[in-house]
Scaffold this motif. Structure first.
Motif, mmCIF file in Angstrom:
data_model
loop_
_atom_site.group_PDB
_atom_site.id
_atom_site.type_symbol
_atom_site.label_atom_id
_atom_site.label_comp_id
_atom_site.label_asym_id
_atom_site.label_seq_id
_atom_site.Cartn_x
_atom_site.Cartn_y
_atom_site.Cartn_z
ATOM 1 N N PHE A 29 0.818 -1.224 0.000
ATOM 2 C CA PHE A 29 0.000 0.000 0.000
ATOM 3 C C PHE A 29 0.843 1.262 0.000
ATOM 4 O O PHE A 29 0.345 2.354 -0.256
ATOM 5 C CB PHE A 29 -0.922 0.020 1.225
ATOM 6 C CG PHE A 29 -2.025 -1.006 1.173
ATOM 7 C CD1 PHE A 29 -2.500 -1.471 -0.045
ATOM 8 C CD2 PHE A 29 -2.604 -1.490 2.327
ATOM 9 C CE1 PHE A 29 -3.527 -2.417 -0.108
ATOM 10 C CE2 PHE A 29 -3.631 -2.426 2.288
ATOM 11 C CZ PHE A 29 -4.087 -2.889 1.062
ATOM 12 N N ASP A 30 2.120 1.134 0.349
ATOM 13 C CA ASP A 30 2.989 2.311 0.467
ATOM 14 C C ASP A 30 3.523 2.679 -0.922
ATOM 15 O O ASP A 30 4.376 1.984 -1.489
ATOM 16 C CB ASP A 30 4.135 1.977 1.426
ATOM 17 C CG ASP A 30 5.055 3.170 1.649
ATOM 18 O OD1 ASP A 30 5.029 4.109 0.811
ATOM 19 O OD2 ASP A 30 5.806 3.168 2.633
ATOM 20 N N LEU A 31 3.014 3.779 -1.451
ATOM 21 C CA LEU A 31 3.380 4.148 -2.820
ATOM 22 C C LEU A 31 4.834 4.599 -2.936
ATOM 23 O O LEU A 31 5.404 4.622 -4.026
ATOM 24 C CB LEU A 31 2.413 5.218 -3.349
ATOM 25 C CG LEU A 31 0.972 4.702 -3.546
ATOM 26 C CD1 LEU A 31 0.020 5.830 -3.920
ATOM 27 C CD2 LEU A 31 0.904 3.611 -4.615
ATOM 28 N N ASN A 32 5.469 4.937 -1.801
ATOM 29 C CA ASN A 32 6.912 5.229 -1.857
ATOM 30 C C ASN A 32 7.689 3.950 -2.135
ATOM 31 O O ASN A 32 8.684 3.954 -2.866
ATOM 32 C CB ASN A 32 7.395 5.835 -0.531
ATOM 33 C CG ASN A 32 6.818 7.209 -0.344
ATOM 34 O OD1 ASN A 32 6.839 8.037 -1.259
ATOM 35 N ND2 ASN A 32 6.262 7.454 0.840
ATOM 36 N N ARG A 36 9.857 2.864 -5.459
ATOM 37 C CA ARG A 36 11.254 2.410 -5.391
ATOM 38 C C ARG A 36 11.465 1.181 -6.295
ATOM 39 O O ARG A 36 12.476 1.063 -6.987
ATOM 40 C CB ARG A 36 11.588 2.072 -3.926
ATOM 41 C CG ARG A 36 13.032 1.838 -3.716
ATOM 42 C CD ARG A 36 13.377 1.724 -2.240
ATOM 43 N NE ARG A 36 14.764 1.380 -2.091
ATOM 44 C CZ ARG A 36 15.271 0.697 -1.069
ATOM 45 N NH1 ARG A 36 14.473 0.329 -0.073
ATOM 46 N NH2 ARG A 36 16.543 0.401 -1.014
ATOM 47 N N ILE A 37 10.475 0.289 -6.278
ATOM 48 C CA ILE A 37 10.582 -0.907 -7.134
ATOM 49 C C ILE A 37 10.496 -0.490 -8.610
ATOM 50 O O ILE A 37 11.268 -0.950 -9.447
ATOM 51 C CB ILE A 37 9.460 -1.920 -6.798
ATOM 52 C CG1 ILE A 37 9.561 -2.340 -5.329
ATOM 53 C CG2 ILE A 37 9.537 -3.142 -7.709
ATOM 54 C CD1 ILE A 37 8.347 -3.102 -4.818
ATOM 55 N N GLY A 55 -2.878 -6.940 -8.664
ATOM 56 C CA GLY A 55 -3.750 -6.796 -7.491
ATOM 57 C C GLY A 55 -4.516 -5.486 -7.573
ATOM 58 O O GLY A 55 -5.066 -5.128 -8.626
ATOM 59 N N PRO A 56 -4.571 -4.711 -6.479
ATOM 60 C CA PRO A 56 -5.289 -3.429 -6.528
ATOM 61 C C PRO A 56 -4.514 -2.346 -7.287
ATOM 62 O O PRO A 56 -5.056 -1.263 -7.508
ATOM 63 C CB PRO A 56 -5.445 -3.049 -5.056
ATOM 64 C CG PRO A 56 -4.401 -3.817 -4.330
ATOM 65 C CD PRO A 56 -4.097 -5.048 -5.130
ATOM 66 N N GLY A 57 -3.260 -2.609 -7.652
ATOM 67 C CA GLY A 57 -2.574 -1.705 -8.580
ATOM 68 C C GLY A 57 -1.521 -0.773 -7.997
ATOM 69 O O GLY A 57 -1.150 0.206 -8.658
ATOM 70 N N GLY A 58 -1.003 -1.068 -6.821
ATOM 71 C CA GLY A 58 0.020 -0.185 -6.236
ATOM 72 C C GLY A 58 1.260 -0.053 -7.103
ATOM 73 O O GLY A 58 1.706 1.057 -7.424
ATOM 74 N N SER A 195 6.390 -6.149 7.365
ATOM 75 C CA SER A 195 5.429 -5.104 7.721
ATOM 76 C C SER A 195 5.099 -4.172 6.548
ATOM 77 O O SER A 195 4.160 -3.383 6.626
ATOM 78 C CB SER A 195 5.967 -4.273 8.894
ATOM 79 O OG SER A 195 7.162 -3.642 8.499
ATOM 80 N N ALA A 196 5.860 -4.291 5.444
ATOM 81 C CA ALA A 196 5.569 -3.460 4.271
ATOM 82 C C ALA A 196 4.303 -3.941 3.550
ATOM 83 O O ALA A 196 3.756 -3.226 2.711
ATOM 84 C CB ALA A 196 6.756 -3.487 3.305
ATOM 85 N N PHE A 197 3.860 -5.169 3.862
ATOM 86 C CA PHE A 197 2.761 -5.789 3.112
ATOM 87 C C PHE A 197 1.497 -5.931 3.952
ATOM 88 O O PHE A 197 1.559 -6.012 5.172
ATOM 89 C CB PHE A 197 3.173 -7.200 2.659
ATOM 90 C CG PHE A 197 4.408 -7.250 1.810
ATOM 91 C CD1 PHE A 197 4.315 -7.255 0.428
ATOM 92 C CD2 PHE A 197 5.667 -7.283 2.391
ATOM 93 C CE1 PHE A 197 5.450 -7.304 -0.361
ATOM 94 C CE2 PHE A 197 6.816 -7.335 1.606
ATOM 95 C CZ PHE A 197 6.705 -7.344 0.235
#
Ligand code: SAM
Length: 287
Positions: A29-32, A36-37, A55-58, A195-197
């Motif tokens: 969910f973290d767009l930062n 980065r990816i 998925g939801p498109g992040g 915890s990023a997921f």
């Protein structure tokens, strides 16, 4: 803020996208982080990017915001398609949504069908339950080099270590390392903590970059796959024993090893990539 679309948590809530374990869904969910990816797959201007499991498109949003000319997103979960359509509307003509099973689709064919004709890459936070199967298929694909100039992929850390391993890292060195080392140069770019997921997986994840070698040592990928499967399937045994499990009735294993210039008493984890290619070449002659 990488775009003016709603936050991903809101998108997921609005579309009722409860994460499915069976589909390997651990969303970012973290767009930062997704940016980065996406940047690791850059520069993206004019590039076609195949994304497996948006998925939801992040990550999809990050790839588009970072300038990807076109993203071709393959998603099996039909519940995610309406959320992806909202991104498509925000970036007209730049997102192609393919609803289907990535295991049943050839990404090179998708790039040919829907791509822009310029550089093409695969960038994905892969569903962990099919990640190694997908990677092995992409690496074994013919013709080579494929249309892709780079793969930037998220795996569980333990799988990432098996991809980049050399014979010096005995515990991790196996079939995946031989296949990837034969046709690509790979490295781990960075790790992401659980915890990023959402929901958090049990283990750390790593983003891996694979750059195709233009001219890998010549051999048939199917035969290389067979010899590595047989050799590492019984990795503690000597090759004269483990290679008896090759699916070649009547094969003279000592003759195969002699032809490849490898001692019969060696074990799989002592053989470098050149050695496995020699075995695959010998198998082509003897079988
Ligand atoms: N890219 C999103 C993100 O980073 O938040 C989601 C990543 S999640 C780890 C994996 C995604 O792959 C899920 O959206 C899941 O539905 C999808 N998926 C699982 N199996 C698939 C398959 N066989 N073909 C295509 N997509 C699949």
């Amino acid at each position: 803020m990488i775009d003016d679309l709603p936050p991903l948590r809101e998108v997921v809530a609005r579309h009722g996208l409860m994460a499915s374990k069976a589909l390997g869904q651990n969303f970012l969910f973290d767009l930062n982080l997704t940016a980065r990816i996406a940047r690791a797959a850059g520069p993206l201007e004019g590039a076609t990017v195949i994304e497996i499991g948006p998925g939801p498109g992040g990550l999809t949003r990050a790839l588009l915001a970072e300038g990807a000319g076109r993203v071709i997103a393959v998603e099996r979960d039909s519940r995610c398609i309406p959320a992806l359509r909202e991104i498509e509307a925000r970036y007209p003509g730049r997102l192609v949504i393919v609803e289907g099973d990535a295991l049943a689709l050839d990404p090179a064919e998708l790039a040919r069908l829907h791509g822009l004709g310029g550089p093409a890459r695969i960038c994905a936070n892969l569903p962990y339950n099919i990640a190694t199967e997908l990677l092995a298929r992409w690496i074994e694909a013919e013709p080579w080099p494929s249309v892709f100039d780079r793969y930037v992929l998220m795996f569980q850390r333990e799988v990432a270590e098996r991809i980049v391993a050399t014979p010096a890292q005995r515990a991790d060195y196996g079939r995946l390392a031989v296949l990837c080392g034969w046709r690509t140069r790979s490295r781990i770019l960075f790790d992401l903590s659980p915890s990023a997921f959402t929901p958090p997986p049990k283990v750390t994840s790593s983003v891996v970059e694979l750059i195709p070698n233009a001219s890998p040592l010549p051999c048939d990928p199917k035969l290389l796959s067979q010899v590595t499967r047989a050799a590492f399937g019984q990795r503690r045994k000597m090759l004269r024993q483990s290679l008896k499990s090759l699916p070649k009735p009547g094969l003279d294993v000592p003759a195969l090893l002699a032809r490849a210039g490898i001692e019969e008493t060696r074990r799989a984890e002592e053989i470098d990539i050149g050695g496995f290619v020699a075995l695959a070449q010998a198998l082509a002659v003897l079988s």
